[in-house]
Write a protein that holds these residues in place. Sequence first.
Motif, mmCIF file in Angstrom:
data_model
loop_
_atom_site.group_PDB
_atom_site.id
_atom_site.type_symbol
_atom_site.label_atom_id
_atom_site.label_comp_id
_atom_site.label_asym_id
_atom_site.label_seq_id
_atom_site.Cartn_x
_atom_site.Cartn_y
_atom_site.Cartn_z
ATOM 1 N N GLU A 1 -13.098 0.768 -26.140
ATOM 2 C CA GLU A 1 -12.110 1.548 -26.879
ATOM 3 C C GLU A 1 -11.200 0.672 -27.722
ATOM 4 O O GLU A 1 -10.652 1.132 -28.720
ATOM 5 N N GLU A 2 -11.016 -0.563 -27.312
ATOM 6 C CA GLU A 2 -10.164 -1.516 -28.032
ATOM 7 C C GLU A 2 -10.799 -2.885 -27.868
ATOM 8 O O GLU A 2 -11.298 -3.208 -26.785
ATOM 9 N N HIS A 3 -10.796 -3.689 -28.930
ATOM 10 C CA HIS A 3 -11.466 -4.992 -28.867
ATOM 11 C C HIS A 3 -10.756 -5.964 -29.800
ATOM 12 O O HIS A 3 -10.893 -5.881 -31.021
ATOM 13 N N ASP A 4 -9.962 -6.862 -29.232
ATOM 14 C CA ASP A 4 -9.212 -7.841 -30.010
ATOM 15 C C ASP A 4 -9.300 -9.181 -29.279
ATOM 16 O O ASP A 4 -8.547 -9.432 -28.343
ATOM 17 N N LEU A 5 -10.249 -10.020 -29.694
ATOM 18 C CA LEU A 5 -10.446 -11.313 -29.036
ATOM 19 C C LEU A 5 -9.602 -12.394 -29.684
ATOM 20 O O LEU A 5 -10.105 -13.396 -30.173
ATOM 21 N N THR A 6 -8.289 -12.176 -29.685
ATOM 22 C CA THR A 6 -7.340 -13.201 -30.120
ATOM 23 C C THR A 6 -6.357 -13.419 -28.974
ATOM 24 O O THR A 6 -6.143 -12.506 -28.164
ATOM 25 N N PRO A 7 -5.757 -14.620 -28.875
ATOM 26 C CA PRO A 7 -4.793 -14.841 -27.803
ATOM 27 C C PRO A 7 -3.696 -13.771 -27.816
ATOM 28 O O PRO A 7 -3.120 -13.474 -28.861
ATOM 29 N N GLY A 8 -3.484 -13.159 -26.664
ATOM 30 C CA GLY A 8 -2.528 -12.068 -26.552
ATOM 31 C C GLY A 8 -3.161 -10.711 -26.803
ATOM 32 O O GLY A 8 -2.582 -9.680 -26.484
ATOM 33 N N GLY A 9 -4.361 -10.690 -27.376
ATOM 34 C CA GLY A 9 -5.080 -9.450 -27.627
ATOM 35 C C GLY A 9 -5.802 -9.008 -26.371
ATOM 36 O O GLY A 9 -5.624 -9.575 -25.289
ATOM 37 N N GLY A 10 -6.631 -8.012 -26.518
ATOM 38 C CA GLY A 10 -7.326 -7.533 -25.338
ATOM 39 C C GLY A 10 -8.481 -6.618 -25.651
ATOM 40 O O GLY A 10 -8.765 -6.297 -26.797
ATOM 41 N N VAL A 11 -9.133 -6.232 -24.574
ATOM 42 C CA VAL A 11 -10.252 -5.303 -24.628
ATOM 43 C C VAL A 11 -9.933 -4.194 -23.630
ATOM 44 O O VAL A 11 -9.458 -4.470 -22.531
ATOM 45 N N ARG A 12 -10.144 -2.968 -24.055
ATOM 46 C CA ARG A 12 -9.976 -1.829 -23.167
ATOM 47 C C ARG A 12 -11.286 -1.054 -23.191
ATOM 48 O O ARG A 12 -11.840 -0.793 -24.258
ATOM 49 N N TYR A 13 -11.799 -0.717 -22.015
ATOM 50 C CA TYR A 13 -13.106 -0.077 -21.928
ATOM 51 C C TYR A 13 -13.178 0.807 -20.695
ATOM 52 O O TYR A 13 -12.298 0.780 -19.834
#
Length: 161
Positions: A52-64
């Motif tokens: 549902e969310e995908h941000d592979l940067t420091p401080g970012g995240g993935v939601r699934y």
Amino acid sequence: MTVTSVDKNVDALTLTVIADFTAPVERVWRLWADPRLLERWWGPPSYPATIEEHDLTPGGGVRYYMTGPEGEKYGGWWRVSSVTPPTTLEFTDGFSDEEGKPNPEMPTTAVRMTLTERDGGTRMELRSAFDTREQMEQLAEMGMVEGMSQAIGQMDGLLAG
């Protein structure tokens, strides 16, 4: 099978899975970096993931969430601590409640994924560190080792396609 070794070190509170692929590092990295590819292998075959969310940067995240055979949904999240494309990704991995928020009742793990060139292909080392032995045992009882091995086993088909 892709997974070449699984080392559960109860003293160090780590679980390390090593997998070897015939594909180059950049292609294996894409399986993590592209959310549509990630959802095709993250989770055992009978529990496919929806990112549902995908941000592979420091401080970012993935939601699934993963959907089970009977339609039940199990949420998860990552909080990215560091990333060095195309070789290293470090994140905290946890469980979500029904609303997609981190579930404080469930343990989290610190994960370090590294890709290295090996024999013309790629070696992936996926190391999960646990806070306590109880958390490690709880996740093992939930099928973490088998589930992770099955999930990684799906990567070969994506790399071949």
